[in-house]
Design an enzyme around this catalytic site. Structure first.
Site, mmCIF file in Angstrom:
data_model
loop_
_atom_site.group_PDB
_atom_site.id
_atom_site.type_symbol
_atom_site.label_atom_id
_atom_site.label_comp_id
_atom_site.label_asym_id
_atom_site.label_seq_id
_atom_site.Cartn_x
_atom_site.Cartn_y
_atom_site.Cartn_z
ATOM 1 N N PRO A 101 0.826 -1.211 0.000
ATOM 2 C CA PRO A 101 0.000 0.000 0.000
ATOM 3 C C PRO A 101 0.866 1.270 0.000
ATOM 4 O O PRO A 101 1.897 1.328 0.679
ATOM 5 C CB PRO A 101 -0.818 -0.118 1.293
ATOM 6 C CG PRO A 101 -0.223 -1.236 2.072
ATOM 7 C CD PRO A 101 0.594 -2.068 1.162
ATOM 8 N N SER A 108 6.657 1.447 0.220
ATOM 9 C CA SER A 108 6.282 1.115 -1.160
ATOM 10 C C SER A 108 7.230 1.773 -2.180
ATOM 11 O O SER A 108 7.710 1.103 -3.099
ATOM 12 C CB SER A 108 4.834 1.508 -1.441
ATOM 13 O OG SER A 108 4.683 2.899 -1.359
ATOM 14 N N ASP A 152 15.200 2.793 5.464
ATOM 15 C CA ASP A 152 14.267 2.097 4.569
ATOM 16 C C ASP A 152 15.014 1.408 3.420
ATOM 17 O O ASP A 152 14.811 0.218 3.157
ATOM 18 C CB ASP A 152 13.232 3.083 3.992
ATOM 19 C CG ASP A 152 12.275 3.605 5.054
ATOM 20 O OD1 ASP A 152 12.451 3.259 6.234
ATOM 21 O OD2 ASP A 152 11.352 4.368 4.702
HETATM 22 C C1 MEV Z 1 10.283 6.000 7.728
HETATM 23 O O1 MEV Z 1 10.119 4.644 7.401
HETATM 24 C C2 MEV Z 1 11.101 6.142 8.967
HETATM 25 C C3 MEV Z 1 11.360 7.584 9.412
HETATM 26 O O2 MEV Z 1 12.188 7.477 10.575
HETATM 27 C C4 MEV Z 1 12.052 8.394 8.344
HETATM 28 C C5 MEV Z 1 13.492 7.966 8.082
HETATM 29 O O3 MEV Z 1 14.106 7.257 8.886
HETATM 30 O O4 MEV Z 1 14.023 8.407 7.050
HETATM 31 C C6 MEV Z 1 10.079 8.288 9.827
#
Ligand code: MEV
Length: 287
Positions: A101, A108, A152
């Site tokens: 999603p 995603s 990520d």
């Molecule tokens: C996003 O999956 C995680 C956050 O900590 C942003 C990041 O680490 O770049 C919110």
């Protein structure tokens, strides 16, 4: 035709604080994936990117107003450049699709970029290490998220649970006992770029207060890592709950997330929290 795929991800603990150099733990979610298919086209046709789930088609060398075009174009351009393939005269069709999603904290966009990098490398019979894939995708993450920590792209490229600190090599860690997560989607779209910017805005105006919250998140992440290694699932759940209370103080939770978290805890989850940027997106529960 060459096909490759990439997994979604969930942040177990430490989101947001990780942007400020604190540790975080992330896991791949391999059951939902993005795929990319690369086909050679007759010379002169250019590079065409077909995003099936968005029902959009983009040419690599054309400018579009739509937000989705640039990250896709950049991923393709950076990867071809890295592989030493001249853009001039290159003729390819790249078809991307995703089961993950969109804008729900499950990575995603990261998975789509990773699948493209992998498919292009395979198409040209080249092996790229997870580290190189992660670095290439990070360049797209900067466009998608502004100031990403890099967690990520790392967890999706390595496709292993990782303990991550910005700027350092991701570490894998010992899991004493397998555990199960339930992921529930609020259905509310929330862009990581926006929540990261909101937290930064608050941090700039009250650094002492927010740094203290980040220190508490760091302690929860470290304790959760110990609990995972020793198979102490109740303690892992407790740390997830504690992390959620700190995320509430960062003001990245939402009514919909709180409703799902409460339902999960009431049904017996050992711990439950938002995952990713928050303000919508997904909740994870340790069950
Ligand atoms: C996003 O999956 C995680 C956050 O900590 C942003 C990041 O680490 O770049 C919110």
């Amino acid at each position: 035709m060459t096909t490759a795929s990439a997994a979604g991800k969930a942040i177990l603990l430490g989101e947001h604080a990780v942007v400020y150099g604190c540790p975080a733990i992330a896991v791949p979610v391999s059951d939902v994936r993005a795929t990319a298919e690369v086909t050679t086209l007759p010379t002169g046709r250019g590079v065409l990117i077909n995003a099936l789930d968005l029902k959009r088609c983009y040419l690599l060398d054309r400018e579009y107003k739509d937000d989705a075009a640039r990250p896709l174009q950049c991923t393709v351009r950076n990867t071809l450049e890295h592989l030493g393939i001249a853009l001039n005269g290159c003729a390819l069709r790249i078809v991307v699709n995703s089961q993950i999603p969109i804008a729900r904290g499950m990575g995603s966009g990261t998975a789509v970029s990773t699948a493209i990098v992998r498919a292009l490398a395979q198409h040209y019979a080249r092996h790229l290490s997870p580290r190189t894939v992660s670095d290439l995708v990070y360049r797209t993450e900067v466009i998608l998220h502004g100031t990403p920590s890099g967690i990520d792209n790392a967890v999706v490229a390595f496709e292993e649970p990782i303990y991550f600190i910005k700027g350092r090599r991701p570490e894998t860690f010992f899991v004493g006992k397998p555990f199960t997560l339930v992921i529930a989607d609020t259905g509310v779209v929330s862009k990581t770029r926006d929540t990261v910017a909101q937290v930064r805005h608050k941090w700039v105006s009250a650094r002492g207060y927010y740094n203290a919250l980040f220190d508490e998140i760091t302690a929860a992440v470290e304790e959760a890592k110990r609990a995972i290694a020793s198979g102490d699932l109740p303690q892992l759940g407790a740390m997830m709950n504690h992390n959620q209370s700190l995320l509430q103080k960062l003001q990245v939770s939402s009514t919909e997330l709180e409703r799902l978290i409460k339902a999960a805890r009431r049904a017996g989850a050992l711990g439950a929290k938002l995952s990713g940027g928050g303000k919508g997106g997904c909740m994870i529960a340790l069950v």
